[in-house]
Design an enzyme around this catalytic site. Structure first.
Site, PDB file in Angstrom:
ATOM      1  N   LYS A 209     -10.225 -18.186  -2.602  1.00 16.75           N
ATOM      2  CA  LYS A 209     -10.678 -19.656  -2.071  1.00 16.75           C
ATOM      3  C   LYS A 209      -9.910 -19.836  -0.662  1.00 16.75           C
ATOM      4  O   LYS A 209     -10.060 -20.358   0.203  1.00 16.75           O
ATOM      5  CB  LYS A 209      -9.947 -21.065  -2.875  1.00 16.75           C
ATOM      6  CG  LYS A 209      -8.601 -20.665  -3.360  1.00 16.75           C
ATOM      7  CD  LYS A 209      -8.311 -21.787  -4.222  1.00 16.75           C
ATOM      8  CE  LYS A 209      -6.994 -21.151  -5.180  1.00 16.75           C
ATOM      9  NZ  LYS A 209      -7.338 -20.679  -6.354  1.00 16.75           N
TER      10      LYS A 209
ATOM     11  N   LYS B  40       2.471 -13.915   1.812  1.00 13.83           N
ATOM     12  CA  LYS B  40       2.157 -15.268   2.207  1.00 13.83           C
ATOM     13  C   LYS B  40       3.113 -15.522   3.490  1.00 13.83           C
ATOM     14  O   LYS B  40       2.930 -16.417   4.318  1.00 13.83           O
ATOM     15  CB  LYS B  40       2.750 -16.150   1.176  1.00 13.83           C
ATOM     16  CG  LYS B  40       1.592 -16.151  -0.157  1.00 13.83           C
ATOM     17  CD  LYS B  40       2.307 -16.923  -1.185  1.00 13.83           C
ATOM     18  CE  LYS B  40       1.055 -16.993  -2.422  1.00 13.83           C
ATOM     19  NZ  LYS B  40       1.769 -17.395  -3.695  1.00 13.83           N
TER      20      LYS B  40
ATOM     21  N   LYS C 256     -11.743  -9.462  -0.717  1.00 12.86           N
ATOM     22  CA  LYS C 256     -11.845 -10.023  -2.108  1.00 12.86           C
ATOM     23  C   LYS C 256     -12.323 -11.519  -2.121  1.00 12.86           C
ATOM     24  O   LYS C 256     -11.997 -12.200  -1.382  1.00 12.86           O
ATOM     25  CB  LYS C 256     -10.129  -9.804  -2.486  1.00 12.86           C
ATOM     26  CG  LYS C 256      -9.951 -10.514  -3.864  1.00 12.86           C
ATOM     27  CD  LYS C 256      -8.451 -10.794  -3.915  1.00 12.86           C
ATOM     28  CE  LYS C 256      -7.994 -12.020  -4.148  1.00 12.86           C
ATOM     29  NZ  LYS C 256      -6.822 -12.237  -4.955  1.00 12.86           N
TER      30      LYS C 256
HETATM   31  P1  ADP Z   1      -7.397 -17.090  -5.205  1.00 13.68           P
HETATM   32  O1  ADP Z   1      -7.211 -15.677  -4.526  1.00 13.68           O
HETATM   33  O2  ADP Z   1      -8.635 -17.785  -4.950  1.00 13.68           O
HETATM   34  O3  ADP Z   1      -6.250 -17.922  -4.741  1.00 13.68           O
HETATM   35  P2  ADP Z   1      -5.847 -16.885  -7.555  1.00 13.68           P
HETATM   36  O4  ADP Z   1      -4.856 -16.066  -6.980  1.00 13.68           O
HETATM   37  O5  ADP Z   1      -5.555 -18.331  -7.851  1.00 13.68           O
HETATM   38  O6  ADP Z   1      -7.240 -16.743  -6.788  1.00 13.68           O
HETATM   39  O7  ADP Z   1      -6.300 -16.047  -8.821  1.00 13.68           O
HETATM   40  C1  ADP Z   1      -6.432 -16.665 -10.114  1.00 13.68           C
HETATM   41  C2  ADP Z   1      -6.821 -15.666 -11.229  1.00 13.68           C
HETATM   42  O8  ADP Z   1      -8.127 -15.219 -10.754  1.00 13.68           O
HETATM   43  C3  ADP Z   1      -5.999 -14.441 -11.194  1.00 13.68           C
HETATM   44  O9  ADP Z   1      -5.838 -13.931 -12.646  1.00 13.68           O
HETATM   45  C4  ADP Z   1      -6.551 -13.496 -10.448  1.00 13.68           C
HETATM   46  O10 ADP Z   1      -5.996 -12.058 -10.678  1.00 13.68           O
HETATM   47  C5  ADP Z   1      -8.113 -13.585 -10.459  1.00 13.68           C
HETATM   48  N1  ADP Z   1      -8.536 -13.607  -9.276  1.00 13.68           N
HETATM   49  C6  ADP Z   1      -8.772 -14.284  -8.239  1.00 13.68           C
HETATM   50  N2  ADP Z   1      -9.320 -13.641  -7.211  1.00 13.68           N
HETATM   51  C7  ADP Z   1     -10.213 -12.670  -7.970  1.00 13.68           C
HETATM   52  C8  ADP Z   1     -11.285 -11.480  -7.583  1.00 13.68           C
HETATM   53  N3  ADP Z   1     -11.794 -11.829  -6.214  1.00 13.68           N
HETATM   54  N4  ADP Z   1     -11.437 -10.656  -8.303  1.00 13.68           N
HETATM   55  C9  ADP Z   1     -11.031 -10.736  -9.597  1.00 13.68           C
HETATM   56  N5  ADP Z   1      -9.987 -11.397 -10.277  1.00 13.68           N
HETATM   57  C10 ADP Z   1      -9.768 -12.421  -9.339  1.00 13.68           C
END
Ligand code: ADP
Ligand code: TRP
Length: 327
Positions: free
Chosen positions: A198, A112, A195
């Site tokens: 959002k 970040k 990956k």
């Molecule tokens: P983002 O990367 O979209 O901001 P978050 O970090 O808010 O997503 O993730 C929320 C939950 O979803 C966490 O437990 C995270 O490990 C899971 N998660 C997010 N993206 C993925 C992905 N591409 N594959 C598997 N799990 C994911």
């Protein structure tokens, strides 16, 4: 019954990565565990402190998506972090015993910080302390385990280190929570092969309608060297094939073999995937819409969830204050 806690940030609506990587596991686990499913709106402030109105509306959408995906608000407690003040009190206490060096080493913080570039003003005290707040979310329930996607494993490690340090200083209060990772969907790929997230504009959202899903999948990356139908594909590195495996675990092999032999084109592959994903998402979309059409009922679920959460967290804080001689 063992206790589990997990959470997601209401920084937007949920996508297939959140659903398959985390939420599906919660749904499976709710019958065997006492579950607390948090919507961590204070965490969302670390990056969205200047867009607080969006956090509040996303939080309601995420709550609806938790339930639409199959969480039963009677069985597990669904609530907002900011409705349970003990998370903040424990965060403050744990911040006193967490060495700065541990926080500076956390990979998500480093990432970040790099993404924000030289903009020192947006590098807040709260962002550095993100893992301490997350540790508080978990430890305040004295949870035994935390179902999350693979990217959250380093946060779980620091949570255990903080728990260990607290127990060493003040006596055994916290169990050391384990991560529960769904290996078959540990990292769901996004439309561009990175990956799904959002932050990368590569996600399929639970709120996307069938046409949007179709357009997105038609634009997904496939095997770079496969230009004609007869060119051999490499399913292991093709987003469409990976999503097919996830959503069609029984039948995907035939399509993979045909792809490898150059007997199947990317367009056919995409068309079939569109139908499979839309069929899987449709019931969820309907339920999501129904829930959002009745905001009073949704608020009631969140209030009940917070009430049940507070019963546990107030007990934990009584134990913690006593252990720390805060009488
Ligand atoms: P983002 O990367 O979209 O901001 P978050 O970090 O808010 O997503 O993730 C929320 C939950 O979803 C966490 O437990 C995270 O490990 C899971 N998660 C997010 N993206 C993925 C992905 N591409 N594959 C598997 N799990 C994911
Ligand atoms: N850091 C998690 C994420 O980005 C969100 C989170 C905050 C969380 N507190 C938590 C996850 C407690 C599990 C348990 O997805």
């Amino acid at each position: 019954m063992e206790r589990l806690l997990s959470g997601m940030q209401p920084t937007g609506v949920l996508h297939l990565g959140n659903l398959e990587g985390a939420l599906r596991n919660w749904v499976r686990l709710q019958k065997d565990y006492e579950m607390f499913c948090c919507i961590v709106d204070w965490h969302a402030l670390t990056t969205m402190y200047n867009r607080t109105d969006e956090i509040s509306s996303s939080a309601r959408e995420v709550a609806a998506e938790y339930i639409a995906a199959g969480l039963d608000p009677e069985k597990c407690s669904i609530f907002l972090q900011s409705h349970v003040k003990e998370h903040a009190e424990l965060h403050l206490l744990l911040s006193m015993i967490t060495p700065l060096g541990w926080l500076e080493r956390v990979p998500t913080y480093k990432e970040k910080r790099e993404n924000l570039g030289l903009n020192e003003e947006s590098l807040s005290y709260g962002l550095l302390g993100y893992p301490v707040l997350m540790a508080s979310d978990i430890l305040v329930y004295r949870a035994q385990a935390v179902p999350v996607g693979k990217d959250q494993v380093p946060h779980l490690e620091i949570t255990r280190e903080i728990a260990r340090r607290f127990n060493f200083l003040y006596g055994d209060v916290f169990p050391e929570p384990k991560a529960i990772v769904n290996e078959s969907a540990a990292v769901v790929p996004g439309l561009d092969g990175r990956k799904m997230s959002k932050s990368y504009d590569n996600a399929i959202y639970l709120s996307d309608d069938a046409d949007t899903v179709a357009k997105k999948i038609m634009s997904a990356f496939t095997t770079e060297t496969k230009i004609r139908k007869s060119d051999p594909g490499i399913p292991e590195t093709c987003v469409v094939c990976q999503l097919r495996k996830l959503y069609d675990p029984e039948g995907y092999q035939t399509s993979w073999e045909e792809d490898r032999r150059g007997e199947r084109g990317c367009v056919q592959n995409k068309r079939e995937l569109i139908d499979i994903i839309n069929a899987s998402l449709e019931p969820l979309r309907i339920k999501r819409k129904e829930l959002l059409a009745d905001p009073a009922q949704l608020e009631k679920y969140l209030e009940d969830g917070a009430e049940r959460a507070r019963q546990v967290t107030s007990e934990t804080l009584t134990i913690v204050r006593k252990a720390m001689n805060l009488r």
